[in-house]
Write an enzyme that holds these catalytic residues in place. Structure first.
Site, short mmCIF file in Angstrom:
data_model
loop_
_atom_site.label_atom_id
_atom_site.label_comp_id
_atom_site.label_asym_id
_atom_site.label_seq_id
_atom_site.Cartn_x
_atom_site.Cartn_y
_atom_site.Cartn_z
N GLY A 15 0.85 -1.21 0.00
CA GLY A 15 0.00 0.00 0.00
C GLY A 15 0.88 1.25 0.00
N ARG A 29 19.64 10.16 -4.04
CA ARG A 29 20.66 11.20 -3.83
C ARG A 29 21.80 10.71 -2.93
NH1 ARG A 29 17.52 17.06 -4.26
NH2 ARG A 29 16.98 16.73 -6.47
N ARG A 76 1.19 -5.30 -5.49
CA ARG A 76 1.37 -6.52 -4.68
C ARG A 76 1.56 -7.66 -5.67
NH1 ARG A 76 -2.72 -3.58 -1.44
NH2 ARG A 76 -1.78 -3.02 0.53
N ASP A 107 5.24 -4.86 6.09
CA ASP A 107 5.83 -6.13 6.52
C ASP A 107 5.79 -7.19 5.42
OD1 ASP A 107 2.97 -6.95 8.71
OD2 ASP A 107 3.12 -6.26 6.64
N THR A 130 4.22 2.73 5.31
CA THR A 130 2.79 2.36 5.41
C THR A 130 2.13 3.33 6.38
OG1 THR A 130 1.19 0.72 6.19
CG2 THR A 130 3.38 0.63 7.19
N ASP A 132 -0.15 2.57 8.36
CA ASP A 132 -0.68 1.82 9.51
C ASP A 132 0.17 1.93 10.77
OD1 ASP A 132 -1.67 -0.98 7.39
OD2 ASP A 132 -2.50 1.03 7.66
N ASP A 134 2.28 -0.15 11.84
CA ASP A 134 2.10 -1.46 12.51
C ASP A 134 3.36 -2.32 12.45
OD1 ASP A 134 0.50 -3.25 9.73
OD2 ASP A 134 2.14 -1.80 9.80
N ARG A 159 -17.36 16.96 12.32
CA ARG A 159 -17.93 17.42 13.59
C ARG A 159 -18.77 18.70 13.39
NH1 ARG A 159 -17.45 16.43 18.82
NH2 ARG A 159 -15.57 15.16 18.76
N ARG A 176 -5.59 -1.36 8.87
CA ARG A 176 -5.56 -2.82 8.72
C ARG A 176 -5.95 -3.45 10.05
NH1 ARG A 176 -3.77 -5.72 4.44
NH2 ARG A 176 -2.46 -4.09 3.58
N HIS A 258 -9.55 5.35 1.07
CA HIS A 258 -8.20 5.56 0.53
C HIS A 258 -7.72 7.00 0.52
CE1 HIS A 258 -8.72 1.38 -0.50
NE2 HIS A 258 -7.46 1.33 -0.84
O1 F6P Z 1 -1.69 -1.05 4.62
C1 F6P Z 1 -2.20 0.19 4.25
C2 F6P Z 1 -3.69 0.08 3.99
O2 F6P Z 1 -4.19 1.33 3.62
C3 F6P Z 1 -4.48 -0.44 5.18
O3 F6P Z 1 -4.69 0.55 6.17
C4 F6P Z 1 -5.73 -0.89 4.48
O4 F6P Z 1 -6.44 -1.86 5.22
C5 F6P Z 1 -5.16 -1.51 3.20
O5 F6P Z 1 -3.93 -0.83 2.94
C6 F6P Z 1 -6.05 -1.36 1.98
O6 F6P Z 1 -5.43 -2.12 0.97
P1 F6P Z 1 -5.76 -1.83 -0.58
O7 F6P Z 1 -5.09 -0.55 -0.96
O8 F6P Z 1 -5.18 -3.01 -1.31
O9 F6P Z 1 -7.26 -1.73 -0.69
#
Ligand code: F6P
Length: 328
Positions: A15, A29, A76, A107, A130, A132, A134, A159, A176, A258
């Protein structure tokens, strides 16, 4: 015998996240600074298998530090999960004379690099890219800070309308299967409740908390829900459940999706990317391999891939307590 690294590949994988371009710029660079040739690898491992490479120099990356997304594209790759696919990738790298690569990704991308290194003894280095946050071994992954700021800004906007119509909003955010984004933007945007995978609030406690908010005079409420939350209902089912069990509120849902991955990287992410690119290239040059570059106590540190991919960054329990107190 230290292998002299003469040509380094750089790629973005998984992602995308804001700051990836700044990291590509830094890798290119830093290579130029050390008189090492640099090749961009398009579309992650998919492009590596196809030999989709482009030579890059210091000028190739001008004007991208502030751009979201990745000029090298990302993907991917199912084929790279096969030995045959990795062999094709290795043949392409060898043909181009590339003798190391930096992968900017999550990861999953690091797992691929680790296996590739084991099979071909090919020098690899990882930069955690990423939103996330994570990944074990760094307090910040590239894009996380930008995503937090993007989401807080959006929740502030929601809000405005929630308070104008005395509504309750369930707002789903990415991450995620971890709750870093939800927890931090929840506190930052003053959400009344935050639902994260790491802590199962439960439906009864959620209703109780919302009733308490209403009784305390709150005319509208924001509930931030991490997409990986495990309360057992998705945000639309939560809306229905609250509609049926809490007549005091008119309920609406916003799934941010997204847009959280886009936007110009924050200054923090641009600086982080620049530091990580230098650390990654200079580690390869001195013969290091199979590490992820990470930020720890504001210092650039290396974490072995096998630890980075196995571990998960822990949720900040003190912040969780802060969020409980703030939503009194
Ligand atoms: O890992 C980054 C992320 O945006 C996650 O937060 C989300 O669950 C996932 O990618 C969405 O994946 P894709 O872009 O393949 O829909």
């Amino acid at each position: 015998m230290l292998q002299t690294i003469k040509k380094i590949g750089v790629m973005t994988s998984g992602g995308d996240s804001p700051g990836m371009n700044a990291a590509v710029r830094s890798v290119v660079r830093t290579c130029a600074f050390h008189n090492v040739e640099c090749f961009g690898i398009y579309r992650g491992y998919e492009g590596m298998i196809d030999g989709d490479f482009v030579k890059m120099d210091a000028r190739s990356v001008k004007g991208i530090i502030n751009k979201g997304g990745t000029i090298l594209k990302s993907a991917r790759s199912q084929e790279f999960r096969t030995k045959k696919g990795r062999q094709k990738a290795f043949n392409q790298l060898t043909k181009a004379g590339i003798d190391a690569f930096v992968v900017i990704g999550g990861d999953g991308s690091f797992t691929g690099a680790m296996i590739f290194n084991q099979e071909f003894n090919f020098p690899v280095m990882g930069i955690p890219g990423t939103i996330d946050n994570d990944i074990f071994g760094t307090t910040h992954t590239l894009g996380y800070d930008t995503a937090l700021n993007t989401v807080v800004d959006v929740i502030d906007k929601i809000r405005d309308t929630a308070s104008s119509h005395n509504r309750l909003f369930f707002i789903e955010v990415m991450g995620r299967d971890v709750g870093h984004i939800a927890l931090n933007v929840g506190v930052g945007a003053g959400a009344e409740e935050i639902l994260i995978p790491e802590e199962d609030l439960g439906l009864d406690r959620l209703l109780e908390s919302l009733r308490r908010s209403k009784q305390s005079g709150k005319s509208s409420s924001i509930v931030v829900v991490a997409e990986g939350d495990k309360i057992g209902k998705n945000v639309f089912e939560l809306k229905d459940y609250v509609d049926q069990n809490l007549s005091e509120y008119e309920v609406r849902v916003s799934v941010l999706g997204h847009m959280q991955r886009g936007g110009s990287p924050s200054c923090f992410d641009r600086v982080l990317a620049s530091r990580m690119g230098v650390k990654a290239v200079e580690s390869l040059i001195v013969g290091k391999s199979n590490f992820m570059v990470g930020l720890k106590n504001d210092i650039m540190e290396l974490t072995p891939f096998d630890q980075a991919v196995k571990g998960k960054s822990k949720i900040n329990m003190e912040l969780l307590r802060v969020s409980d107190i703030m939503s009194i």
